[in-house]
Design a protein around this motif. Structure first.
Motif, mmCIF file in Angstrom:
data_model
loop_
_atom_site.group_PDB
_atom_site.id
_atom_site.type_symbol
_atom_site.label_atom_id
_atom_site.label_comp_id
_atom_site.label_asym_id
_atom_site.label_seq_id
_atom_site.Cartn_x
_atom_site.Cartn_y
_atom_site.Cartn_z
ATOM 1 N N ARG A 121 0.990 -1.284 -0.030
ATOM 2 C CA ARG A 121 0.027 -0.003 0.043
ATOM 3 C C ARG A 121 0.957 1.351 -0.100
ATOM 4 N NH1 ARG A 121 -4.943 2.503 1.493
ATOM 5 N NH2 ARG A 121 -5.823 0.431 1.826
ATOM 6 N N GLU B 248 0.871 3.946 -2.939
ATOM 7 C CA GLU B 248 0.275 5.195 -2.688
ATOM 8 C C GLU B 248 1.487 6.194 -3.253
ATOM 9 O OE1 GLU B 248 -1.449 6.124 0.872
ATOM 10 O OE2 GLU B 248 -2.202 7.939 -0.048
ATOM 11 N N ALA C 96 -7.666 -4.247 -4.729
ATOM 12 C CA ALA C 96 -8.385 -3.324 -3.989
ATOM 13 C C ALA C 96 -7.658 -2.210 -3.756
ATOM 14 C CB ALA C 96 -8.939 -3.862 -3.094
ATOM 15 N N VAL C 97 -6.335 -2.143 -3.091
ATOM 16 C CA VAL C 97 -5.488 -1.173 -2.770
ATOM 17 C C VAL C 97 -5.311 -0.347 -4.235
ATOM 18 C CG1 VAL C 97 -3.158 -0.718 -2.112
ATOM 19 C CG2 VAL C 97 -4.401 -2.421 -0.725
ATOM 20 N N GLU D 243 -8.518 1.674 -4.795
ATOM 21 C CA GLU D 243 -8.680 2.863 -4.054
ATOM 22 C C GLU D 243 -7.913 4.101 -4.188
ATOM 23 O OE1 GLU D 243 -8.120 1.459 -0.023
ATOM 24 O OE2 GLU D 243 -7.366 3.499 0.581
ATOM 25 N N LYS E 122 -8.103 7.858 -5.640
ATOM 26 C CA LYS E 122 -7.753 9.063 -4.919
ATOM 27 C C LYS E 122 -6.768 10.123 -5.658
ATOM 28 C CE LYS E 122 -5.186 10.002 -0.337
ATOM 29 N NZ LYS E 122 -4.615 9.193 0.571
#
Ligand code: GN1
Ligand code: MG
Length: 365
Positions: A276, A280, A355-356, A359, A363
Motif C-alpha cells: 500500500r 500510494e 483493491a488497494v 482505491e 484518490k
C-alpha cells in the motif's frame, strides 16, 4: 592496479587533479570506483561495465546520456539543480561516452553526487512510500522523452523471449539438473499461458511502451539529507518497456518480508502494508498519466516480474550458474524457492492488492 586505474581515469575529461581511486559498493554486475579529486572539483564514479551482460556498452552509455540530459533539462526548468537531481555522464577527452582499454574492457564515468543518503532495504512504510514517489517521478520526468533508445539487453522483461531461452535451457540441460527439478519446472509451466496473456497486451499496444528503468530497488534511489528523493541512479538498464515492470520489480524487492534468497521460507511473504505504501507513493506521482489498462494490471505486474525472476533463477541453475554470481552451490535454487514463495503469497493476496490499487488510483486521479 592503482596505476592502471589512474591511467584509465586520465582518459576522461575530469576537472581538478585525481587524489585517489578506491572501490565502492558491492554491485553484482559492474566494478565501481570512487575517484576523489582536489582543487574544489567534483568527485567521480568510475565503472568497469560488465560486457558479458551488456554486449554494447557504447549504446548503453548513449541511452544513459540521453535520458540523464532529458531529466536534467526538466529539473532545471522546474528550478532544481540538474547536477544533483540527474546523472551527469563525463565523456573521454576525445568526446566518447566510454573508454575501451587495452584488454577490451569498457569504462565509463559519471559525476559523484555528494551529501546523499541511500538505503539497502526499505524497512518502513514511510520509506516505501518515498521510493514509490521516486520511481513515479522518474517516469513522469521521462513521459515526454521521445528519442530512440537501444535495447541493451535483448528481451529483458519480455516473457516471450524468456520462454524461448527457457525452452532452450531445458533442452540443453547443461548441468544435468533437469531430472531433479520436476516440481520447480511445473511452477513455471503451469503459469505460462497466464503470463503470455499479460505480455500480449504489451505486444498489441493495449499496455503502452514507455521509458523504463528496469532495476527499481531502493538502493538505486539517492535521497538528500532531509530525506527528499533526489535522483534515481544506475541507469544501465534504461530501455523501452512497460512502466508496469518497474512497478512490479519494486514490489518484488520492497514488499518481501524476507530476503530475496531467504533459505527460511516462513519469513517470505508479501507485506500488504508495504504494498500500500509503495503504491500510494507511486500513484501520487503517476496516476494521472497512466491509462486504464495500466492501472488495471498494476497489481498483476508484481506477479509477472516475480514469476519472471523465479524463471530466471531456475534457468540459471539449470544452465549451471553462469549468469548470477552465487555464494554457495545451490544458491540459485534457494533463490528460486524463495521467489516462488513470494509469488504464491502475491497470488493469495491478489484480490486485496487489486483493491488497494483501485482505491489509491481513484484518490490520485
Ligand atoms: C540483477 O545485480 P542487480 O541487483 O543490479 C539483475 C536483475 C535481477 C536482480 C536479482 C542486468 O540486478 O534483473 O532482478 O539481479 N540485473 C540484470 O537480484 O540482469
Ligand atoms: Mg543494477
Amino acid at each position: 592496479m592503482k596505476e592502471a586505474l589512474m591511467r584509465i581515469a586520465s582518459q576522461f575529461a575530469l576537472e581538478g587533479t585525481v587524489r585517489s581511486i578506491d572501490p565502492l559498493g558491492g554491485g553484482f554486475i559492474n566494478d565501481t570506483f570512487i575517484v576523489r579529486t582536489s582543487d574544489g572539483a567534483p568527485d567521480y564514479i568510475l565503472q568497469r561495465k560488465n560486457k558479458n551482460i551488456f554486449p554494447d556498452v557504447p549504446a548503453m552509455m548513449e541511452n544513459i546520456r540521453k535520458v540523464s540530459e532529458h531529466i536534467g533539462r526538466r529539473v532545471a526548468a522546474e528550478g532544481g539543480d540538474p547536477r544533483r537531481e540527474a546523472m551527469t555522464v563525463v565523456p573521454t577527452r576525445d568526446g566518447a561516452l566510454c573508454h575501451c582499454d587495452a584488454a577490451g574492457e569498457y569504462w565509463a564515468v559519471t559525476e559523484f553526487i555528494a551529501d546523499t543518503v541511500a538505503y539497502d532495504k526499505a524497512d518502513s512504510e514511510a520509506l516505501a512510500r518515498k521510493g514509490g514517489e521516486g520511481i513515479g517521478r522518474f517516469q513522469a520526468l521521462l513521459a515526454d522523452f521521445d528519442e530512440p533508445l537501444a535495447e541493451t539487453i535483448k528481451g529483458f522483461h519480455n516473457i516471450r523471449h524468456r520462454f524461448a531461452q527457457w525452452d532452450e535451457a531445458l533442452g540443453r540441460d547443461a548441468a544435468g539438473r533437469v531430472k531433479d527439478l520436476a516440481e520447480e519446472i511445473g511452477w513455471i509451466e503451469s503459469r505460462r499461458e497466464e503470463m503470455m496473456r499479460f505480455w500480449e497486451l504489451v505486444e498489441q499496444g493495449t499496455i503502452p511502451t514507455r521509458v523504463t528503468h528496469n532495476d527499481t530497488k531502493i538502493s538505486n534511489i539517492l535521497f538528500d539529507c532531509t530525506g527528499r528523493v533526489l535522483c534515481v541512479i544506475d541507469l544501465d538498464t534504461v530501455m523501452n518497456s512497460t512502466s508496469l515492470n518497474d512497478f512490479g520489480d519494486a514490489i518484488r524487492s520492497y514488499c518481501n518480508t524476507g530476503a530475496e534468497d531467504d533459505p527460511d521460507l516462513d519469513r517470505v511473504e508479501l507485506s500488504l502494508p508495504m504494498f500500500r505504501a509503495y503504491t500510494e507513493g507511486y500513484l501520487s506521482e503517476r496516476a494521472r498519466q497512466l491509462v486504464p489498462a495500466e492501472i488495471d494490471r498494476l497489481a498483476f505486474s508484481a506477479r509477472y516480474i516475480t514469476y519472471e525472476q523465479v524463471l530466471r533463477f531456475l534457468m540459471d541453475y539449470i544452465d549451471g550458474d553462469t549468469y548470477y554470481k552465487t555464494a554457495y552451490a545451490d544458491h540459485n535454487l534457494v533463490r528460486t524457492r524463495a521467489q516462488y514463495k513470494l509469488l504464491q503469497s502475491m497470488e493469495r493476496q491478489a484480490e486485496a492488492m487489486c483493491a488497494v490499487v483501485g482505491e489509491l488510483a481513484a484518490k490520485y486521479r
